[in-house]
Design an enzyme around this catalytic site. Structure first.
Site, PDB file in Angstrom:
ATOM      1  N   ASP A 192     -18.984 -23.138 -72.636  1.00  0.00           N
ATOM      2  CA  ASP A 192     -19.828 -23.606 -73.726  1.00  0.00           C
ATOM      3  C   ASP A 192     -20.749 -22.500 -74.240  1.00  0.00           C
ATOM      4  O   ASP A 192     -21.264 -22.591 -75.357  1.00  0.00           O
ATOM      5  CB  ASP A 192     -20.677 -24.787 -73.265  1.00  0.00           C
ATOM      6  CG  ASP A 192     -19.833 -26.030 -73.006  1.00  0.00           C
ATOM      7  OD1 ASP A 192     -18.611 -25.893 -72.831  1.00  0.00           O
ATOM      8  OD2 ASP A 192     -20.401 -27.134 -72.973  1.00  0.00           O
ATOM      9  N   GLU A 205     -11.548 -27.294 -77.450  1.00  0.00           N
ATOM     10  CA  GLU A 205     -11.557 -28.577 -76.753  1.00  0.00           C
ATOM     11  C   GLU A 205     -12.009 -29.641 -77.740  1.00  0.00           C
ATOM     12  O   GLU A 205     -13.097 -29.557 -78.309  1.00  0.00           O
ATOM     13  CB  GLU A 205     -12.463 -28.539 -75.518  1.00  0.00           C
ATOM     14  CG  GLU A 205     -13.881 -28.011 -75.743  1.00  0.00           C
ATOM     15  CD  GLU A 205     -14.704 -28.026 -74.467  1.00  0.00           C
ATOM     16  OE1 GLU A 205     -14.385 -27.236 -73.571  1.00  0.00           O
ATOM     17  OE2 GLU A 205     -15.645 -28.832 -74.383  1.00  0.00           O
TER      18      GLU A 205
END
Length: 899
Positions: free
Chosen positions: A468, A537
């Protein structure tokens, strides 16, 4: 709960009906004397330190009594070991039973004391000068180690889930029985570089503490070999490959040694002599010192699945000292080239063997307790291939060697990397605690070990050094330097998000959501998670398993809440604290679009329609934009699978029972495919193979809800270049459509052989997205499409004829599914299952050529299913569907064995 874990465990032990030893047995590990022998510890005995307070010197002696210890397999975490021994009365995967053992102390650690791992290994007699190495493949969170009463390593030196360590235990090992004891320390992914689960599922009570990738006993002479590697440089025309071959040679003795290293690579012999000082480790390059480069003419090229074959070559290296074999090492490798570039818009694109390709994959989850199951892992790769995917992304939880070997054999690409949201990324976030020097050492050892593990696998095409968030400068530099020190030639990606580091450059990725429900039309947008660039994702969130699995995983009360109370938290939706523990966006959309559910079975049936439609649209949108001005270059569906039974984020559920999401993905990812574009109303032919296809035939029918054809078009001579798409037609505005209507597509070859068939149910009322109201996980709607007229479809009839043959260890059932001309309606979303006998269990895992099919009166389709043959009970085909009754049909006793 106000119990401590130990009290909970004691309570659990008191109700176990079967003694632990009746379930799992302990056996010594036999270790041969031949240099180059590597044997994995096959069985341990484990026990809580609180119940075995003796020190490691005593516990690692041969006479130590282990009555009451738990025998477990060689890669068992503590929780996995307790499950092996039936410690817990109730299934921890059912309802919220896991809560009974999730009893954190004040610090947040769930298992608050260390656990012992003890094993006996029996060494065959050998010759003088031999060495015994203890090789660990990562321990969560670390371990003190004793052998035969002697301390040989401390947990500060054996910390981390991924570092591989060799410990020379030769002074303390003797022929015959030896004892290894490891004191494994509690894990906490917030505090150590181990494994965390974020919002995927509940946190395992033990935080996965244990030697999760196993421990080996290695026998070698004075010169040991490790990390054999081959790097292939492929010419642009693919007709020539130059191989660089290296291995690490280590002198384990206190005196110098001369060694001859003999290698066979792709059936070609190589030799290199080396002088090693006492204790020296050296990378031996078989192309150095004037040796000619190893060149393969017309090599066998490794291609991703759907683009060609996946051949592998072998490297074998032997070290001899004084004319005696000292050690052996071997590996497989493939010849292929991997490039990664940024498009004009800054999006990452992968090029394999000179061919740009659309990455189509899913996010991998191992078992929540990291249990090692070779048969299941192979079945999961069978599913990935059956789904038509070409890639798996691993966000942490990096697997053992078997995973990558399977990926090589299947041609499945792997994008590996570190995980988010715990210690791995704490230093990258504002307010995260700075890493210590010890943390940096574990990170470097982790990166080096993974580079060596992954580097020879042609399936691996890159590594995310951040998820992330990109790592901070010092850590980025450490990772990149460690990779390059191992001759890493593949893309190094700063993060799965749109971030950059000075060493890795821009990621070229986007992570803009969604993670929760959005309509199928979302994917065709030029915003956020729409089909452009590389989505690392992304998905529409909730995925509801089929009814039998919902009933298998949820209590009756949870089943009621699932369809009655969309705002209640579901323990099986996500981690307790997570945004995704409630299914409100999904449930709201389901009720608004398909009608409020009338019961659990109605809720699940509507969910299958939605999941199929949405997952298909996600992959098809990326197909449609492969050749766009801003091309779609990759999409990772979040997720491929689950670590435990879940209502969220999967293409197939934990029980491996394919449902709507699976077959929607499978349909979209056909090698040759025809599809409808929600934004442009175009009919697009997709060719994911490398071969150009000529003289194809396409047909388009637009039907009202009652089945009447309102528009029809047949096209001849459709050409589709390999690895490209082709728009073949645009559906015009069709007057007089019913509020819900169908688009039926067919793609055939020149001889009329069916290649792809695809059916859409569409509404004249659009889903309208409120883009301005978007957040990181969803975009809300101001208007929902209306599919409630589907509830008024008359009951359809069907005919089923099935036969079954035996093919090796599999049974193959062929089903002809027809809707007779006399039927009153379309048979919508017919689902086929195989049962072992009329009242038997489902035959799983199962691979269908197609499923969840829609047919009109007079139409027929042939489907085949492949599944483990199992017992001789004749299989039964069960057919269910939206507006057809559930029926079972004899599939015939398996006959014969096909060649």
């Amino acid at each position: 709960m106000n119990l401590t874990f130990r009290a909970a465990l004691a309570a659990a032990l008191s109700v176990v009906a079967v003694p632990a030893m009746a379930r799992t047995t302990y056996a010594d590990t036999a270790v041969g004397a031949t240099p180059g022998t590597r044997v994995s510890i096959a069985r341990w005995q484990i026990q809580d330190v609180a119940k075995a307070p003796q020190d490691g010197g005593a516990i690692s002696t041969d006479g130590f009594a282990t009555e009451g210890w738990f025998p477990v397999t060689g890669r068992a975490t503590v929780m996995a070991g307790l499950l092996e021994n039936d410690v817990f009365k109730n299934d921890v995967f059912y309802s919220d039973n896991l809560r009974a053992v999730q009893v954190p102390d004040a610090s947040g650690n769930l298992f608050v004391t260390p656990w012992w791992y003890r094993a006996r290994f029996v060494v065959a007699s050998g010759t003088a000068g031999e060495h015994t190495l203890l090789r660990t493949h990562g321990i969560i969170s670390g371990a003190d180690v004793w052998v035969n009463g002697h301390a040989v390593a401390r947990h500060a030196d054996l910390a981390g889930a991924y570092p591989v360590h060799d410990i020379d235990v030769s002074p303390w090992v003797h022929p015959g029985a030896n004892v290894l004891a490891m004191k494994v320390y509690p894990a906490d992914p917030r505090m150590s570089l181990s494994i965390g689960w974020v919002d995927w599922n509940p946190t395992p009570p033990d935080n996965n503490m244990g030697p999760w990738r196993g421990v080996d006993i290695v026998r070698t002479g004075p010169v040991a070999l490790s990390a054999p590697r081959v790097r292939a440089t492929l010419s642009p025309d693919l007709h020539r490959a130059t191989l660089a071959v290296k291995v690490i040679a280590t002198n384990l003795d206190r005196i110098a040694h001369d060694a001859v290293l003999s290698a066979t690579v792709a059936d070609r012999p190589l030799t290199q002599a080396v002088h090693l000082a006492p204790g020296e480790a050296r990378v031996v390059d078989f192309g150095a010192d004037g040796q000619p480069a190893l060149v393969l003419d017309d090599p066998k090229i490794w291609w991703p699945i759907g683009m060609g074959d996946h051949p592998l070559y072998r490297l074998q290296v032997t070290a001899t000292t004084g004319g005696t074999t000292s050690d052996r090492a071997e590996t497989t490798f493939g010849v292929r080239s991997v490039e990664s570039r940024l498009t004009a818009q800054g999006d990452r694109q992968f090029v394999i063997n000179g061919q740009p390709l659309l990455i189509r994959g899913g996010g991998w989850a191992p078992d929540m307790f990291l249990r090692d199951d070779p048969a299941r892992m192979q079945a999961e790769f069978d599913y990935v291939a059956n789904l038509g995917l070409n890639t798996i992304r691993s966000e942490g939880k990096l697997e053992n060697d078997r995973f990558y070997d399977l990926a090589d054999r299947y041609g499945i690409l792997v994008l590996a990397g570190w995980e988010c949201c715990d210690k791995w990324e704490a230093a990258a976030k504002t307010g995260g605690e700075p890493w210590t020097d010890a943390d940096m050492r574990v990170a470097q050892a982790s990166m080096t070990s993974e580079a060596r593990r992954l580097g020879n696998h042609p399936s691996v095409i890159g590594f995310f050094i951040g998820s992330d968030h990109a790592p901070p400068p010092a850590l980025s530099r450490l990772y990149v330097d460690a990779l390059r020190a191992e001759d890493w030639s593949l893309p190094i990606i700063a993060a799965a998000a749109n971030e950059a580091t000075a060493d890795a450059g821009p990621s070229g990725m986007k992570m803009a959501g969604p993670y929760d429900w959005i309509p199928p039309s979302y994917w065709y947008a030029d915003k956020l998670g729409g089909a452009f660039g590389f989505d690392s994702e992304v998905s529409a969130g909730a995925v509801i398993p089929r009814l039998e699995d919902v009933q298998r995983m949820l209590s009756p009360q949870e089943q009621d809440a699932l369809w009655k109370s969309p705002d209640l938290r579901q323990y099986h939706a996500s981690a307790d604290w997570s945004t995704f523990a409630v299914l409100t966006p999904f449930d709201t959309a389901l009720a608004r679009r398909y009608g409020a559910p009338k019961g659990l079975d109605d809720y699940v049936a509507k969910a299958q329609l939605d999941n199929y439609d949405n997952v298909r649209a996600q992959f098809e949108a990326f197909n449609a934009h492969m050749d766009a001005t801003r091309p779609a270059t990759g999409v990772i569906y979040w997720m491929l699978n689950n670590a435990w039974p879940s209502l969220h984020w999967h293409l197939y559920d934990y029980y491996m029972n394919p449902a709507g999401a699976y077959f929607g993905a499978k349909k979209a990812n056909e090698a040759l495919h025809i599809q409808y574009a929600y934004d442009s109303h175009e009919i697009v032919a997709v060719n994911h193979t490398r071969e150009d296809r000529h003289a194809l035939q396409a047909s388009v029918r637009v039907r009202n809800l009652d089945g009447t054809v309102r528009f029809e078009k047949h096209l001849q001579g459709v050409e589709v270049t390999g690895n490209h798409t082709r728009t073949v037609f645009r559906v015009p505005t069709v007057p007089g459509l019913s509020p819900v209507y169908f688009v039926e597509l067919q793609l055939d070859d020149a001889d009329g052989k069916p290649l792809s068939r695809n059916v859409y149910w569409l509404s004249t009322r659009d889903d309208t997205l409120d883009w301005a109201g978007s957040n990181w996980y969803l975009t809300p709607l101001t208007q929902y499409a209306d599919f409630t007229p589907l509830m008024s479809l008359p009951t359809a009839t069907r005919e089923v004829h099935a036969t079954t043959v035996r093919d090796g260890n599999d049974a193959v059932t062929t089903v002809t599914l027809s809707v007779p001309s006399s039927s009153k309606a379309v048979a919508l979303q017919q689902h086929l299952s195989i049962r072992r006998g009329a009242q038997g269990d489902l035959a799983l895992p199962v691979r269908w050529t197609d499923n969840d099919v829609t047919l009109w009166p007079g139409e027929s389709v042939v489907l085949t299913a492949r599944y483990p043959a199992g017992d001789p009970v004749p299989p039964v085909v069960e057919v269910s569907g939206w507006n057809v009754p559930t029926e079972r049909f004899d599939a015939g006793r398996p006959q014969g064995t096909q060649p």
